[in-house]
Design a protein around this motif. Structure first.
Motif: not given
Length: 111
Positions: A30-46
């Motif tokens: 879902e986050r990738l489809r929204d165009g987010e950079d995985p380097w920026e959000f992966m640490e936020d995920l549980p």
């Protein structure tokens, strides 16, 4: 949990982890489809285990009529999860002492 007969006993930890891994992959997609950079959000995920703990905690809250638990009750619920599933103890201890924040949830981040 095991001490509360009103709560049904959940599936095996392996199944809970598999369900959590599936949910986590949906969050990532879902986050990738929204165009987010995985380097920026992966640490936020549980982690998978944190997601299992949060799911078990949510089931306990739902069984209690959806009432938001006090800090003391939250501690007891998380502690009982660690007792019922010793393999989740490390994840429980990471979540203890603070309200688990769902930074991976867009609706929570927006509020």
């Amino acid at each position: 949990m095991t001490n509360d007969s009103s709560l049904p006993r959940r599936a095996s930890l392996e199944l809970l982890r598999a369900e959590a891994a599936d949910e986590l992959s949906v969050l990532v997609e879902e986050r990738l489809r929204d165009g987010e950079d995985p380097w920026e959000f992966m640490e936020d995920l549980p982690t998978v285990d944190e997601l299992v703990v949060l799911t078990l905690r949510a089931e306990n809250i739902a069984a209690d009529g959806g009432h938001r638990p006090t800090q003391a009750r939250n501690y007891r619920v998380l502690r009982q999860i660690a007792l019922d599933f010793p393999q989740l103890s490390a994840a429980v201890w990471r979540l203890l002492g603070s309200e688990p924040h769902r930074t991976w949830d867009l609706s929570v981040r927006a509020s």
